[in-house]
Motif scaffolding. Sequence first.
Motif: not given
Length: 375
Positions: A312-327
């Motif tokens: 869901l985070l990847i879908l809602w926030f285009a261009g999210i980086t792996p580091g931000v996604l992990i946190a």
Amino acid sequence: MPGCCMTVETLGRRAVRAGRNNHFHLIRLVLASLVIVAHSPELIDGDRSREVLTQIFGTLSCGELAVDGFFLVSGYLITQSWYACPSALAYLRNRVLRIYPGFVVASLLCIFVVGPLATGSSARAVDMSWWAVLRDLLVLRPPVAPGAFAGTPYPVVNGSLWTIALEFGCYMGVLGLGLSGLLQRRRVLVGLALALFALYVLQRCVHVDVPGYWKVQGAIRVGFCFAVGALFYTYRAALPYERRLALGALAGLLAGLTWAPGVELAVALCGGYLLFFVAFMRAPARAGAAAARGWPDISYGVYLYGWPVQKLLILWFAGITPGVLIAASLAGSLVLGFLSWHLVEKPFISLKSRAARGALPAPRDAAVIDTATSK
């Protein structure tokens, strides 16, 4: 007391000792978090090119290492559970109450909440066949939400749940071995572990281009780890847990991670020794007192909800980086794991504890007696 393998006093003392003398809750939480760490770059890219452990060693990912660790710990604790109370009905009750409630709630949320959020259409939930949903829940099949995350890498609503049915299958294996008396025969367990490892090596040498064959590979791999975990329990009296041996095991694990044919053997034996060395390390007095009060075992919930939160985070926030996604996904999964423990898992565990004690009230720390999860 009919149907109860231990007295209330014995169970209470064991519960307190379990809370003070091991770190399995923390270990499983770390393993569940490692799965999220591994999935974050892979769910963005569609491959493991940026996965940390794959970059370093080129063999296993952090996620595979974590799943192996889960099954090692589970093999140990589930075998211990059977030895503590070798009753088929009690064993089945305990396993069902521990695995099914969290899985069922997570699956329904994935189908009827995450699915519509991922497709933008609430009609998908209405179109689902309830018979199909019930069937999947019964056999612990990962939930299906048609159209969820379409057009993204790995377009499934919860790809982590493929291990849950395998976990329960291992539980049934322990039940079968226990009822037949073979679980008490160490040579049988050694032979089973060796046979599974031979199958693992064989399937790595034979390339089979069949859809879903990776599930067969995964089943063999985690079954081997579970069997080795059971062996760690049966040979527990003969295994000294010392720092010098732990350092040797760490060196063996690091060496094994560089060699694909032997990586699973290194993870199971050397990694297993390290896991149980850490699990039984003596905690400081303050930490032991806190454990005795009962830390919430949120690792199962973290594992159950990590994938849908990430997707869901990847879908809602285009261009999210792996580091931000992990946190962000760790934060969200920890919250959901906490809610899952207190609202779903713990109430059912208390039912299990009360059933074991008849009509008498359960000691506060009884939930830590059976700490095995998948997860």
